[in-house]
Design a protein around this motif. Structure first.
Motif, PDB file in Angstrom:
ATOM      1  N   ILE A 186     -50.865  -9.676   8.013  1.00  0.00           N
ATOM      2  CA  ILE A 186     -49.919  -9.947   9.097  1.00  0.00           C
ATOM      3  C   ILE A 186     -50.164 -11.358   9.609  1.00  0.00           C
ATOM      4  CG2 ILE A 186     -49.130  -9.256  11.393  1.00  0.00           C
ATOM      5  CD1 ILE A 186     -50.095  -6.415  10.725  1.00  0.00           C
ATOM      6  N   LEU A 187     -49.098 -12.159   9.625  1.00  0.00           N
ATOM      7  CA  LEU A 187     -49.197 -13.551  10.037  1.00  0.00           C
ATOM      8  C   LEU A 187     -48.830 -13.704  11.509  1.00  0.00           C
ATOM      9  CD1 LEU A 187     -49.515 -16.580   9.227  1.00  0.00           C
ATOM     10  CD2 LEU A 187     -47.048 -16.568   8.744  1.00  0.00           C
ATOM     11  N   GLY A 188     -49.680 -14.379  12.257  1.00  0.00           N
ATOM     12  CA  GLY A 188     -49.371 -14.715  13.638  1.00  0.00           C
ATOM     13  C   GLY A 188     -49.032 -16.192  13.726  1.00  0.00           C
ATOM     14  N   ARG A 222     -44.888  -9.553   7.279  1.00  0.00           N
ATOM     15  CA  ARG A 222     -44.727  -9.263   8.698  1.00  0.00           C
ATOM     16  C   ARG A 222     -45.247 -10.443   9.507  1.00  0.00           C
ATOM     17  NH1 ARG A 222     -47.207  -4.356  12.498  1.00  0.00           N
ATOM     18  NH2 ARG A 222     -46.130  -5.040  14.400  1.00  0.00           N
ATOM     19  N   VAL A 223     -44.438 -10.897  10.442  1.00  0.00           N
ATOM     20  CA  VAL A 223     -44.782 -12.064  11.249  1.00  0.00           C
ATOM     21  C   VAL A 223     -44.727 -11.698  12.726  1.00  0.00           C
ATOM     22  CG1 VAL A 223     -44.171 -14.438  11.860  1.00  0.00           C
ATOM     23  CG2 VAL A 223     -43.831 -13.626   9.506  1.00  0.00           C
ATOM     24  N   LEU A 224     -45.816 -11.999  13.424  1.00  0.00           N
ATOM     25  CA  LEU A 224     -45.817 -11.912  14.879  1.00  0.00           C
ATOM     26  C   LEU A 224     -45.675 -13.327  15.407  1.00  0.00           C
ATOM     27  CD1 LEU A 224     -48.784  -9.425  15.450  1.00  0.00           C
ATOM     28  CD2 LEU A 224     -46.355  -8.915  15.172  1.00  0.00           C
ATOM     29  N   MET A 225     -44.671 -13.544  16.231  1.00  0.00           N
ATOM     30  CA  MET A 225     -44.336 -14.892  16.674  1.00  0.00           C
ATOM     31  C   MET A 225     -44.462 -15.022  18.185  1.00  0.00           C
ATOM     32  SD  MET A 225     -43.025 -17.917  16.772  1.00  0.00           S
ATOM     33  CE  MET A 225     -42.707 -18.185  15.043  1.00  0.00           C
ATOM     34  N   ASP A 226     -45.153 -16.069  18.604  1.00  0.00           N
ATOM     35  CA  ASP A 226     -45.102 -16.470  20.007  1.00  0.00           C
ATOM     36  C   ASP A 226     -44.431 -17.841  20.033  1.00  0.00           C
ATOM     37  OD1 ASP A 226     -45.386 -17.108  22.654  1.00  0.00           O
ATOM     38  OD2 ASP A 226     -47.488 -16.508  22.796  1.00  0.00           O
ATOM     39  N   ALA A 247     -52.168  -9.490  14.475  1.00  0.00           N
ATOM     40  CA  ALA A 247     -52.193 -10.580  13.493  1.00  0.00           C
ATOM     41  C   ALA A 247     -53.556 -10.644  12.813  1.00  0.00           C
ATOM     42  CB  ALA A 247     -51.881 -11.913  14.162  1.00  0.00           C
ATOM     43  N   GLU A 248     -53.540 -11.003  11.525  1.00  0.00           N
ATOM     44  CA  GLU A 248     -54.775 -11.088  10.752  1.00  0.00           C
ATOM     45  C   GLU A 248     -55.100 -12.514  10.327  1.00  0.00           C
ATOM     46  OE1 GLU A 248     -55.030  -7.194   8.138  1.00  0.00           O
ATOM     47  OE2 GLU A 248     -52.942  -7.912   8.261  1.00  0.00           O
TER      48      GLU A 248
END
Length: 229
Positions: free
Chosen positions: A4-6, A37-41, A72-73
């Motif tokens: 998982i990409l942050g 999968r992307v977690l975005m700020d 995120a990893e």
């Protein structure tokens, strides 16, 4: 399964969206579930990285911690100047950060160039000078007046200007670096490629953000290892 990409984004928003589009385009996928999968700020409220003492570091650290808490990893940040806070980001999150500056410096070395021109902020130039010197390469920078011109067009691009005039000005700045002896150019600001293409310069043009997107795909799909912490 992929890592998982942050993403610490918003610096600026248009450059971040361009990065995400490239990330999607470079991912080999036949269905939705094949994508990363992307977690975005996407936080445009990060203090200006070009203003000393503005306080960007603590905000970036908080963002990184939030992404880690969300699952995120591995982290990425499509902003060259903000990499000055890379160590703080890693400490705050406990996660590896894919190094955009290092990736671009390696790509420049791989072209065989000895002198590398960089279009970037003063903060980004400091980082690139260090990374290039570690590879035995010299950095070619704009003179003071032309650097001011670069910053002026940069802030216009952040304001939405992608006009023919902005393109012409950025291309002129790139040509200045070539005239000063640059054998390869690095677009060391993620806004620069929004108005500058390789066809507009006579030497290889390395897009640091594009390389970052490709590396994120490789790391998240576990085709290469993540950076060590």
């Amino acid at each position: 399964m992929s890592l998982i990409l942050g993403v610490l984004g918003g610096m600026g928003p248009a450059a971040t969206l361009d990065f995400l589009a490239r990330l999607q385009a470079y991912t080999p996928a036949e269905r939705d579930q094949d994508h990363i999968r992307v977690l975005m700020d996407l936080n445009p409220q990060v203090p200006d990285r070009n203003v000393p003492g503005a306080g960007a570091g603590p905000v970036l650290a908080e963002m990184a911690g939030g992404l880690a808490g969300g699952g995120a990893e591995v982290l990425a940040m499509p902003c060259n100047t903000a990499h000055a806070h890379a160590d703080l980001i890693v400490r705050a999150s406990g996660l590896p950060l894919i190094d955009m500056i290092g990736g671009a410096a390696k790509a420049a070395a791989d072209t065989g160039a000895r002198r590398v021109g960089v279009l970037g902020t003063k903060g980004a130039l400091r980082l690139y000078r260090e990374y290039l010197a570690a590879r035995g390469l010299g950095l070619v920078a704009l003179g003071a007046e032309r650097q001011e011109a670069f910053m002026e067009v940069l802030y216009r691009i952040k304001g939405g200007d992608r006009s023919a005039q902005a393109r012409a000005e950025m291309a002129g700045l790139a040509r200045d670096l070539v005239a000063e002896g640059a054998e390869t150019l690095i677009a060391g600001c993620t806004e620069a490629p929004l108005v500058l293409s390789p066809a507009e310069v006579s030497v290889p043009l390395i897009d640091a953000g594009d390389l970052l997107a490709r590396r994120c795909v490789a790391v998240c799909l576990e085709r290469e290892p993540p950076p060590s912490i």
